[in-house]
Design an enzyme around this catalytic site. Structure first.
Site: not given
Ligand code: 13P
Ligand code: MG
Ligand code: MG
Ligand code: 13P
Length: 368
Positions: A13, A54, A134, A230, A233
């Site tokens: 991402d 994303d 996600k 953080y 994810k």
């Molecule tokens: P991503 O890990 O896809 O960037 O999403 C992060 C997130 O917290 C969406 O609510």
């Molecule tokens: Mg993201």
């Molecule tokens: Mg993502």
């Protein structure tokens, strides 16, 4: 060409459009242009730039084996080139998954997710690349178990003599950094004790017991464990070889007809159903979700990627999407309560230390 071919799926991402929902077309164009340019093109047999939510997923075929420095460098440089565009467009979280300023020989540990396998291409080599947004690497435990170990999912385990011996599963413990191999069906119950906890134990690879051949492999990088804070994810990818001693394509897709609950929705801190989506419909919206999975099919022809076939675009997955939406309604109703919100240990964002510090003086000892 040598008859061994490697398929590397490397994802990152590097900036969301809009928020965490999708990848801007300018990033896909930059990735395409970068990979097609000389001398980069000479490193590869073929490439395909895919997206889910994303995340950009580079699907690369070549003759250089797994963990090849030049291939990892090429993926890293492609993501850097895309990050320049993401910064110009001020996309959300530009460069999010690139945890280091410099490449150092192997992309593992630097942020991007990696799934790679090397094999001798069969007379016909159907592959499915699964890509999710996600969620986390353990999201593949349930479907990989179903594909390679559940006779109610995979008829071939019962009726195909080349599958009847079963499969070996390499399982990684992402907390203690160790691994174990299980032989199924004999070790089924032992393995389920572990893989039923997908936040810690992940199926990394699956091998045929009949031939020893690799059948499936997944990315198991946990970005938050690497970064210590953080940073998104670890939206995972998985490669599955199909037919002739492996699950039929339809057996590989079947587990996704019943959406299972995965971790990683909204701020990486909620559980929700994994919704099978076409590539075109794979932009999370509601509460930044629900979590998505896309399945792209390719036939390999001397390492060339003949495809993709966008499997979950099919109407046969409409009921799964309906069920996922119904489950999403139910889970959302729980709001900040577990099990919609993840257990405290697993939350990506947490206010717990601040709240506990503020409440410290208001706690009283209890007699019993
Ligand atoms: P991503 O890990 O896809 O960037 O999403 C992060 C997130 O917290 C969406 O609510
Ligand atoms: Mg993201
Ligand atoms: Mg993502
Ligand atoms: P074919 O007979 O078309 O090869 O199909 C076999 C199969 O596995 C279908 O699920």
């Amino acid at each position: 060409m040598s008859e061994r071919v490697t398929i590397s799926v490397i994802k990152a991402d590097i900036g969301g459009w809009v928020g965490h929902s999708s990848v801007h077309a300018a990033l896909i164009e930059r990735a395409e242009e970068f990979l097609s340019r000389e001398p980069h093109r000479q490193l590869l047999i073929d490439h395909y730039v895919a997206t889910v939510g994303d995340d950009i997923n580079l699907i690369l075929t070549h003759e250089r084996g797994v963990d090849c420095e030049e291939i990892h460098q090429l993926a890293w440089d492609t993501f850097q080139a895309c990050t320049e565009v993401a910064r110009e467009l001020k996309l959300y979280g530009a460069g999010q998954d690139l945890l280091s300023d410099a490449f150092s020989g192997n992309i593992r540990g630097l942020g991007p997710g990696v799934a790679e396998m090397e094999f001798v291409e069969r007379a016909s080599e159907p592959l499915v690349i699964f890509m999710a947004d996600k969620t986390e690497p353990g999201a593949w435990n349930y479907p990989l178990f179903k594909m390679f170990a559940d006779p109610f999912n995979t008829a071939g385990l019962v009726i195909d003599p080349k599958m009847h011996a079963g499969f070996r599963f390499e399982v990684h413990d992402l907390i203690e950094h160790r691994k174990i191999t299980f032989s199924l069906p004999e070790d089924m119950y032992d393995m389920l004790v572990l893989i039923g906890a997908p936040g810690r134990f992940c199926i990394k690879s699956v091998f045929s017991k009949e031939t020893g051949e690799i059948a499936a492999t997944s990315s198991t990088q946990r970005l938050n464990l690497m970064a210590g804070r953080y940073v998104g994810k670890d939206d995972p990818v998985c490669i599955v070889r199909c037919q002739s001693g492996f699950p039929a394509v339809g057996e590989a897709l079947e587990p996704f007809a019943r959406p299972h609950l995965v971790s990683g929705w909204m701020r990486g801190s909620h559980s929700g159903p994994l919704m099978p989506s076409s590539a075109r419909m794979a932009s999370p919206t509601r509460f930044d979700g629900p979590p998505r999975v896309v399945a792209l099919g390719f036939q390999l022809a001397d390492g060339k990627l003949v495809g993709p076939q966008d499997f979950f675009a099919d109407t046969a997955f409409d009921n799964a999407r309906k069920l996922a939406n119904d489950l999403a309604d139910y889970m959302r109703g729980l709001g900040p309560f577990e099990p919609h919100r993840l257990h405290l240990d697993e939350m990506e964002y947490t206010t717990l230390p601040d709240v506990m510090a503020r409440l410290r003086d208001r706690f009283e000892e209890m007699d019993e």
